[in-house]
Design an enzyme around this catalytic site. Sequence first.
Site, PDB file in Angstrom:
ATOM      1  N   ASP A 115     100.766  87.955  52.716  1.00  0.00           N
ATOM      2  CA  ASP A 115      99.851  88.897  52.091  1.00  0.00           C
ATOM      3  C   ASP A 115     100.279  90.306  52.496  1.00  0.00           C
ATOM      4  O   ASP A 115     100.028  90.745  53.617  1.00  0.00           O
ATOM      5  CB  ASP A 115      98.422  88.613  52.555  1.00  0.00           C
ATOM      6  CG  ASP A 115      97.389  89.515  51.905  1.00  0.00           C
ATOM      7  OD1 ASP A 115      97.778  90.461  51.178  1.00  0.00           O
ATOM      8  OD2 ASP A 115      96.198  89.285  52.140  1.00  0.00           O
ATOM      9  N   ASN A 134      99.234  93.028  51.113  1.00  0.00           N
ATOM     10  CA  ASN A 134      98.182  94.004  50.813  1.00  0.00           C
ATOM     11  C   ASN A 134      98.758  95.222  50.089  1.00  0.00           C
ATOM     12  O   ASN A 134      98.433  96.365  50.413  1.00  0.00           O
ATOM     13  CB  ASN A 134      97.439  94.428  52.084  1.00  0.00           C
ATOM     14  CG  ASN A 134      96.422  93.396  52.504  1.00  0.00           C
ATOM     15  OD1 ASN A 134      95.649  92.926  51.694  1.00  0.00           O
ATOM     16  ND2 ASN A 134      96.459  93.010  53.767  1.00  0.00           N
TER      17      ASN A 134
END
Length: 81
Positions: free
Chosen positions: A50, A52
């Site tokens: 992830d 982001n």
Amino acid sequence: ARKRIVLANTHSFYHPGAGQVRAIQAKLLTDLLEARKGHDDATVPVICGDLNAQAFDLSLHYLLNGTVHASHPEWATSSVF
């Protein structure tokens, strides 16, 4: 020819205004992968997790291009963090 994979799984910092932090994390991660890879051209680094990040983020730009220009707009917008 056989290839060796060096795999990294990461979870980059979450705050939307922290693009600079994620860019530093991306740089440190790629440095680590390069050190693990060494001079072996048969080794392929793979990054997953992830990030982001959105398509315009500093960290993703760095991971895809190996550099980020000083004029990248996120340098200014992430300075509020």
